[in-house]
Design a protein around this motif. Structure first.
Motif, PDB file in Angstrom:
ATOM      1  N   PRO A 158      -6.323  -2.579   1.785  1.00  0.00           N
ATOM      2  CA  PRO A 158      -7.049  -3.839   1.560  1.00  0.00           C
ATOM      3  C   PRO A 158      -8.333  -3.890   2.384  1.00  0.00           C
ATOM      4  O   PRO A 158      -8.429  -3.271   3.456  1.00  0.00           O
ATOM      5  CB  PRO A 158      -6.050  -4.908   2.012  1.00  0.00           C
ATOM      6  CG  PRO A 158      -4.714  -4.262   1.916  1.00  0.00           C
ATOM      7  CD  PRO A 158      -4.930  -2.821   2.233  1.00  0.00           C
ATOM      8  N   ARG A 159      -9.317  -4.650   1.920  1.00  0.00           N
ATOM      9  CA  ARG A 159     -10.623  -4.713   2.591  1.00  0.00           C
ATOM     10  C   ARG A 159     -10.550  -5.427   3.933  1.00  0.00           C
ATOM     11  O   ARG A 159     -11.324  -5.126   4.840  1.00  0.00           O
ATOM     12  CB  ARG A 159     -11.646  -5.433   1.702  1.00  0.00           C
ATOM     13  CG  ARG A 159     -11.994  -4.689   0.431  1.00  0.00           C
ATOM     14  CD  ARG A 159     -12.755  -3.409   0.738  1.00  0.00           C
ATOM     15  NE  ARG A 159     -14.081  -3.666   1.309  1.00  0.00           N
ATOM     16  CZ  ARG A 159     -14.906  -2.699   1.694  1.00  0.00           C
ATOM     17  NH1 ARG A 159     -14.541  -1.428   1.584  1.00  0.00           N
ATOM     18  NH2 ARG A 159     -16.093  -2.995   2.198  1.00  0.00           N
ATOM     19  N   ARG A 160      -9.632  -6.379   4.063  1.00  0.00           N
ATOM     20  CA  ARG A 160      -9.507  -7.086   5.340  1.00  0.00           C
ATOM     21  C   ARG A 160      -8.709  -6.192   6.294  1.00  0.00           C
ATOM     22  O   ARG A 160      -7.499  -6.317   6.454  1.00  0.00           O
ATOM     23  CB  ARG A 160      -8.831  -8.437   5.161  1.00  0.00           C
ATOM     24  CG  ARG A 160      -8.961  -9.355   6.389  1.00  0.00           C
ATOM     25  CD  ARG A 160      -8.147 -10.627   6.202  1.00  0.00           C
ATOM     26  NE  ARG A 160      -8.652 -11.439   5.117  1.00  0.00           N
ATOM     27  CZ  ARG A 160      -9.620 -12.334   5.239  1.00  0.00           C
ATOM     28  NH1 ARG A 160     -10.207 -12.525   6.413  1.00  0.00           N
ATOM     29  NH2 ARG A 160     -10.019 -13.033   4.197  1.00  0.00           N
ATOM     30  N   LEU A 161      -9.418  -5.264   6.905  1.00  0.00           N
ATOM     31  CA  LEU A 161      -8.809  -4.191   7.674  1.00  0.00           C
ATOM     32  C   LEU A 161      -9.089  -4.369   9.170  1.00  0.00           C
ATOM     33  O   LEU A 161     -10.220  -4.646   9.566  1.00  0.00           O
ATOM     34  CB  LEU A 161      -9.360  -2.838   7.209  1.00  0.00           C
ATOM     35  CG  LEU A 161      -8.905  -1.582   7.960  1.00  0.00           C
ATOM     36  CD1 LEU A 161      -7.408  -1.349   7.774  1.00  0.00           C
ATOM     37  CD2 LEU A 161      -9.700  -0.370   7.473  1.00  0.00           C
TER      38      LEU A 161
ATOM     39  N   THR B  89      -9.894   3.754   1.758  1.00  0.00           N
ATOM     40  CA  THR B  89     -10.309   3.107   0.502  1.00  0.00           C
ATOM     41  C   THR B  89      -9.120   2.558  -0.278  1.00  0.00           C
ATOM     42  O   THR B  89      -9.290   1.664  -1.112  1.00  0.00           O
ATOM     43  CB  THR B  89     -11.100   4.092  -0.378  1.00  0.00           C
ATOM     44  OG1 THR B  89     -10.325   5.290  -0.576  1.00  0.00           O
ATOM     45  CG2 THR B  89     -12.424   4.457   0.269  1.00  0.00           C
TER      46      THR B  89
ATOM     47  N   CYS C  61     -16.780   3.529   5.026  1.00  0.00           N
ATOM     48  CA  CYS C  61     -15.965   3.093   3.893  1.00  0.00           C
ATOM     49  C   CYS C  61     -15.788   1.582   3.858  1.00  0.00           C
ATOM     50  O   CYS C  61     -15.720   0.981   2.779  1.00  0.00           O
ATOM     51  CB  CYS C  61     -14.586   3.749   3.946  1.00  0.00           C
ATOM     52  SG  CYS C  61     -14.578   5.522   3.712  1.00  0.00           S
ATOM     53  N   ASN C  62     -15.674   0.985   5.035  1.00  0.00           N
ATOM     54  CA  ASN C  62     -15.399  -0.444   5.111  1.00  0.00           C
ATOM     55  C   ASN C  62     -16.118  -1.039   6.322  1.00  0.00           C
ATOM     56  O   ASN C  62     -15.522  -1.235   7.380  1.00  0.00           O
ATOM     57  CB  ASN C  62     -13.890  -0.690   5.211  1.00  0.00           C
ATOM     58  CG  ASN C  62     -13.534  -2.166   5.118  1.00  0.00           C
ATOM     59  OD1 ASN C  62     -14.399  -3.036   5.138  1.00  0.00           O
ATOM     60  ND2 ASN C  62     -12.240  -2.454   5.029  1.00  0.00           N
TER      61      ASN C  62
ATOM     62  N   TRP D 166       0.849  -1.196   0.000  1.00  0.00           N
ATOM     63  CA  TRP D 166       0.000   0.000   0.000  1.00  0.00           C
ATOM     64  C   TRP D 166       0.872   1.229   0.000  1.00  0.00           C
ATOM     65  O   TRP D 166       1.930   1.265   0.629  1.00  0.00           O
ATOM     66  CB  TRP D 166      -0.889  -0.010   1.252  1.00  0.00           C
ATOM     67  CG  TRP D 166      -1.696   1.240   1.444  1.00  0.00           C
ATOM     68  CD1 TRP D 166      -2.875   1.556   0.843  1.00  0.00           C
ATOM     69  CD2 TRP D 166      -1.380   2.347   2.297  1.00  0.00           C
ATOM     70  NE1 TRP D 166      -3.314   2.782   1.274  1.00  0.00           N
ATOM     71  CE2 TRP D 166      -2.415   3.291   2.161  1.00  0.00           C
ATOM     72  CE3 TRP D 166      -0.324   2.635   3.159  1.00  0.00           C
ATOM     73  CZ2 TRP D 166      -2.429   4.500   2.860  1.00  0.00           C
ATOM     74  CZ3 TRP D 166      -0.328   3.832   3.853  1.00  0.00           C
ATOM     75  CH2 TRP D 166      -1.383   4.747   3.703  1.00  0.00           C
TER      76      TRP D 166
ATOM     77  N   ASP E 189     -16.861  -3.891   6.975  1.00  0.00           N
ATOM     78  CA  ASP E 189     -16.337  -5.198   7.358  1.00  0.00           C
ATOM     79  C   ASP E 189     -15.083  -5.085   8.227  1.00  0.00           C
ATOM     80  O   ASP E 189     -14.554  -6.106   8.677  1.00  0.00           O
ATOM     81  CB  ASP E 189     -15.997  -6.026   6.111  1.00  0.00           C
ATOM     82  CG  ASP E 189     -17.240  -6.347   5.281  1.00  0.00           C
ATOM     83  OD1 ASP E 189     -18.305  -6.554   5.896  1.00  0.00           O
ATOM     84  OD2 ASP E 189     -17.138  -6.376   4.048  1.00  0.00           O
ATOM     85  N   ALA E 190     -14.614  -3.867   8.452  1.00  0.00           N
ATOM     86  CA  ALA E 190     -13.418  -3.682   9.269  1.00  0.00           C
ATOM     87  C   ALA E 190     -13.653  -4.212  10.685  1.00  0.00           C
ATOM     88  O   ALA E 190     -14.760  -4.119  11.221  1.00  0.00           O
ATOM     89  CB  ALA E 190     -13.041  -2.201   9.312  1.00  0.00           C
TER      90      ALA E 190
ATOM     91  N   LYS F 116     -10.744   9.109   4.400  1.00  0.00           N
ATOM     92  CA  LYS F 116     -11.477   8.234   3.477  1.00  0.00           C
ATOM     93  C   LYS F 116     -10.566   7.750   2.354  1.00  0.00           C
ATOM     94  O   LYS F 116     -10.598   6.570   1.971  1.00  0.00           O
ATOM     95  CB  LYS F 116     -12.681   8.974   2.898  1.00  0.00           C
ATOM     96  CG  LYS F 116     -13.478   8.156   1.902  1.00  0.00           C
ATOM     97  CD  LYS F 116     -14.667   8.943   1.353  1.00  0.00           C
ATOM     98  CE  LYS F 116     -15.436   8.132   0.324  1.00  0.00           C
ATOM     99  NZ  LYS F 116     -16.567   8.904  -0.239  1.00  0.00           N
TER     100      LYS F 116
END
Length: 384
Positions: free
Chosen positions: A259-262, A256, A283-284, A180, A286-287, A252
């Protein structure tokens, strides 16, 4: 406005892959038996000195070769490079100032971490010649970038450490440690390698005006651990998203890009550490949020209305396969937590260390001096 520092990358004439590092002075003792009993390991960094503006009666500027692409970054003619070099090499015992050839390497603007002016650093590179090399004392050594990187990534308790100048000036440019990158226009510092510090404007106490947002998103490696203390794993980590609403757009962009697995880790509930939680939730969603239960009961549902994972200390989390240890560190508040990156022995301490003055004890939230730093230090001693 900023103050300036000159850092020298002095290459070994017999091995162009090595450069000179100097052992840094250790902090002074405080005549406190318990405090003074903790011995810090040796810290090695590039030779450096404060860089002052050129005065009318100063010596002629030292010639430094600058490529056209970098000519607008730093104006050497405005600074007393000669006196700075003279001071550095006077301390080293070299007589290289008058005949050394120096090339511009890099100009680094420090993020606005504290209440004082940022310290921007200009790095210049040069070589010693054979007749100027003397027998070094144990205060100097030649090191390669790879050797420094090895020190950084696998820290040995009580072993030698690498300072921030060599990391920011050399190591970070040669290593790919994260999957990242910070969005453009965000000023940050990466130290140690792979750990990003971004000062964000926040509702913090004076004289400060920012809170450090910590972002950790290492290159994924296999996780072969069977640690029973594992509580969660992810591909990226954010610690203490506490920025003002006018910086929510910046936060934000950071979230964004990750990675989504935050995993989100909150050291404690104060506004300057949690004001951006609502941005992450949007934003996420699933964090995974990690916090002490005493912290969560003081966080508004307007900031975080989803579930969370409670931590009490000694839990392990894995980010990109790298291990971090949760440490219970009450004192500033009764739910204050710290986070130890095991490989580099880097400790994220929240408001236990604030860089200037002393941290406040929030008596309304269980703050207590008797359990503050001693508990955290004792916890770290057990891990060594």
């Amino acid at each position: 406005m900023a103050t300036h520092k000159l850092a020298l990358i002095i290459q070994n004439p017999s091995n162009q892959n090595e450069f000179l590092l100097i052992k840094q002075s250790r902090p002074p003792k405080f005549n406190d038996e318990e405090y003074d009993s903790f011995l810090d390991s040796d810290l090695w960094d590039l030779p450096s000195v404060q860089l002052n503006p050129l005065q009318p009666q100063s010596d002629p500027p030292v010639e430094v070769q600058i490529s056209v692409s970098h000519s607008d970054e730093f104006n050497f003619s405005e600074f007393d490079i000669h006196s700075a070099l003279k001071e550095v090499f006077g301390e080293l015992g070299f007589g290289i100032v008058e005949r050394g050839e120096w090339k511009f390497h890099k100009y680094v603007k420090e993020p606005a971490f504290g209440p004082g002016l940022p310290v921007n650093t200009v790095f210049i590179a040069g070589k010693l010649v054979d007749d100027e090399i003397k027998d070094f004392s144990d205060s100097y050594k030649w090191m390669s970038i790879q050797s420094c990187l090895n020190w950084l990534l696998e820290v040995i308790p009580h072993g030698d450490r690498v300072g921030p100048l060599v990391v920011v000036g050399l190591v970070n440019d040669s290593s790919v440690s994260a999957n990242w990158e910070a969005p453009p226009a965000i000023n940050y510092q990466e130290y140690p390698t792979g750990v990003i510090l971004i000062p964000m404007g926040s509702r913090t106490a004076k004289p400060f005006h920012t809170t450090n947002l910590v972002v950790f998103a290492p290159e994924n490696v296999p996780n072969a651990s069977k640690d029973n203390q594992l509580i969660v794993y992810g591909d990226a980590l954010i610690v203490d998203p506490g920025c003002l609403s006018k910086f929510h757009g910046e936060l934000k962009n950071i979230v964004t890009a990750l990675p989504r697995r935050l995993v989100v880790f909150v050291t404690h509930h104060h506004r300057d550490h949690v004001d951006g939680l609502s941005v992450i939730q949007k934003c996420n969603p699933d964090a995974i949020l990690l916090a002490h239960e005493n912290t969560m009961r003081r966080i508004s549902r307007d900031d975080w209305s989803l579930g969370y994972t409670s931590v009490t200390g000694d839990e392990d989390i894995y980010i990109g396969g790298q291990k971090l240890k949760v440490i219970f560190a009450p004192g500033h508040t009764d739910g204050h937590m710290a986070l130890l990156h095991v490989n580099t022995h880097s400790l994220i301490v929240g408001d236990h260390c604030v860089g200037q003055g002393s941290a406040l004890l929030d008596i309304n939230s269980g703050g207590n001096m008797s359990v503050s730093v001693k508990r955290m230090v004792h916890s770290l001693q057990l891990r060594d």
